[in-house]
Design an enzyme around this catalytic site. Sequence first.
Site, PDB file in Angstrom:
ATOM      1  N   GLU A 219       0.864  -1.203   0.000  1.00 54.87           N
ATOM      2  CA  GLU A 219       0.000   0.000   0.000  1.00 54.87           C
ATOM      3  C   GLU A 219       0.889   1.238   0.000  1.00 54.87           C
ATOM      4  O   GLU A 219       0.727   2.154   0.817  1.00 54.87           O
ATOM      5  CB  GLU A 219      -0.893   0.000   1.242  1.00 54.87           C
TER       6      GLU A 219
ATOM      7  N   CYS B 283     -10.382   0.598   7.513  1.00 54.33           N
ATOM      8  CA  CYS B 283      -9.821   1.896   7.931  1.00 54.33           C
ATOM      9  C   CYS B 283     -10.447   3.073   7.197  1.00 54.33           C
ATOM     10  O   CYS B 283     -10.620   4.156   7.785  1.00 54.33           O
ATOM     11  CB  CYS B 283      -8.312   1.891   7.715  1.00 54.33           C
TER      12      CYS B 283
HETATM   13  O1  FUB Z   1      -2.684  -0.439   9.375  1.00 56.83           O
HETATM   14  C1  FUB Z   1      -3.812   0.330   9.687  1.00 56.83           C
HETATM   15  C2  FUB Z   1      -4.492   0.786   8.433  1.00 56.83           C
HETATM   16  O2  FUB Z   1      -4.941  -0.324   7.698  1.00 56.83           O
HETATM   17  C3  FUB Z   1      -3.587   1.517   7.466  1.00 56.83           C
HETATM   18  O3  FUB Z   1      -3.481   2.876   7.717  1.00 56.83           O
HETATM   19  C4  FUB Z   1      -4.235   1.233   6.174  1.00 56.83           C
HETATM   20  O4  FUB Z   1      -3.416   1.484   5.077  1.00 56.83           O
HETATM   21  C5  FUB Z   1      -4.612  -0.211   6.320  1.00 56.83           C
HETATM   22  O5  FUB Z   1      -3.525  -1.025   6.038  1.00 56.83           O
HETATM   23 ZN    ZN Z   2      -7.794   3.207   4.679  1.00 57.00          ZN
END
Ligand code: FUB
Ligand code: ZN
Length: 656
Positions: free
Chosen positions: A322, A418
Amino acid sequence: MKIQHQTSVTAYKAGGFIGRYQRLIKDIVLPCQYSILCDEAPDTEKSHVVQNFINAGKVLRQAGENPAAGECGDGFYGMVFQDSDAAKWIEAAAYCLSLFPDEKLEETADRLIDIIADAQDTDGYLNTYYTIKDQDKRWTNLLEGHELYCSGHMMEAACAYFEATGKRKLLDVMEKNAEHIYTHFITQGHEGCPGHPEVELALLKLYRLTNNSHCMELAQHFINTRGEDPHFFEKEKEKRNWHVWNNDPVNTDYMQASKPVRTQSEAVGHAVRAVYLYTAMADLASSTDDGELFDACRRLWENITRRRMYLTGGIGSTVLGEAFTVDYDLPGDTAYAETCASIGLMFFASRMLENEIDGEYGDISEQAFYNTILGGMQLDGRRFFYVNPLEVIPGISGVSPTHRHDLPQRPKWYACACCPPNAARLIASFGKYAYGENADTAYCHLFAAGEVSFENGMKFTCETAYPYGFDIIYKIEKGGKLAVRIPGWSRTFQITIDGSPVSIKPQKGYVYLSVTDGTVVTLTLDDKPQFRYASTKIPALTGKTAVCRGPLVYCFEGVDNDNDILSLSLIRNGNLTASDYQENLLCGTATITADAIRHTDAAQETAGTKLYTDCPPTAAFCQAVAVPYYTWGNRGENQMRVWMEEALSAPPETFL
Ligand code: FUB
Ligand code: ZN
């Protein structure tokens, strides 16, 4: 020296386009999300967030036993950071309560806060994953464990809820939690910083509200120790015999921990982690007048916005981790561009504004907000994108192994959820990003209709249909100095005071006006649709063009274009015509019609079975129709493209 603060606007009562979105958050998004957090929504990804807190409370009251009972029921269910979904929900509810007081919503939030408070251990520790599953694992996996991340989100919620309601319960819980963290990392001297930055920015908020110097000290500690020992996470892993995802501790770029933050210049690794960290760095730089830290923020800001950001304000171009990749690597069809990352980019911009007033921060905030962030939510507020591609082809997107993450339709919820509550809290708090102030000036960074009162005594009403109307009217009730951003995209602008044009040169993207009680200031921005071109350094975009109007990036969808946008090219310098505002289209929008060419396979056989031919396609003039990117995917599964092939203009007789 603090230049201005977003948080000191005492009241913002929403109206216009933003106000409608904020109502949607309160009336639809929050109730829907709450029912999901309580596992009461049918046919929806399970959440279990509220039950996790209830179960953690039970565990604490049954000291001595180990009631962790598998994946649900009395146990823990979900991601290691599942608690943060509740925190973001409370924060969003708090912002809504300050906009639209509502007893029922407040009661629901109070009840949830009671449940959360019951899940706090006597020493201040608060995290359902560890409390339910294994308390001996506390603080042993900063790389993946998300304890500080969850605390950070709950601290933000506590601050927002106290500011909205004056109720201290969650604030007291989180101050106690901050003291627990202080004891562990400062008093007892345990090493390390969070694998996922977030607590740093939250501690700075908590410090500002409570004046508790431990919060400031902790925030500084976590920011300053990151990257000091790049092997910290490896050593941590060697000491433990468990993992969450078995993340690689050697890849320290992933968590921005390869070198001390003051020496960082490139935005690397997980995009949300990066911008949450940079937000805290910029906040600390302004709070402590730390020029070296600000210089690092400025380098990182420039690296993101000049080399690693999509036209839509999306950041983080790969699904792998990501993450950010390298300069100019911005493919549209495999984009990641997580909604949370653009939200974090707005946070970063807002804290940069506390260091220096410069219109580019508002420009980028608008790019992120009006495109990726709004696009992250379905127009009815019931479904959400996590990933925000700039091109979607049903049959490939969401299906092909290289495009599986780029879904053509918004799901209701996610196992890793999230983004949806993050979008809710950001939209509900838009006023904080729109307006700021210092002792004698009211800043209008973004354009949002509504009534605004500032702590410095200034007060005005803003009237605008922005982003669909390009007049922004400030009716001044209590005068002073008014600073209004002139967006970088606006090729022209005009200002009138009480109807008379005035000529003012912007300074770093802002015009400064002295206004007295009763004055009416009108800013008129450029309403013409524009083509956009990318740097030729972006390989994916050579020979392509996009269409924008104001802060809105437009996209072409199959449903408006005979279900085929792949064979369309836009004609260079062709006409771009914006429609009137259409109340009944996509919850109210304006389309743009563009002169275009439609290509058709010349040889019959290539239209059927053959992939390649030596016959060029025929071309016919047509009109292509675009809608704002944030509205895409609201009319069923559809092709969608932001960057279109460009045809150089040619004499009409060449078109068959
Ligand atoms: O790891 C917590 C949250 O979940 C991150 O900010 C997002 O990118 C997702 O991976
Ligand atoms: Zn998110």
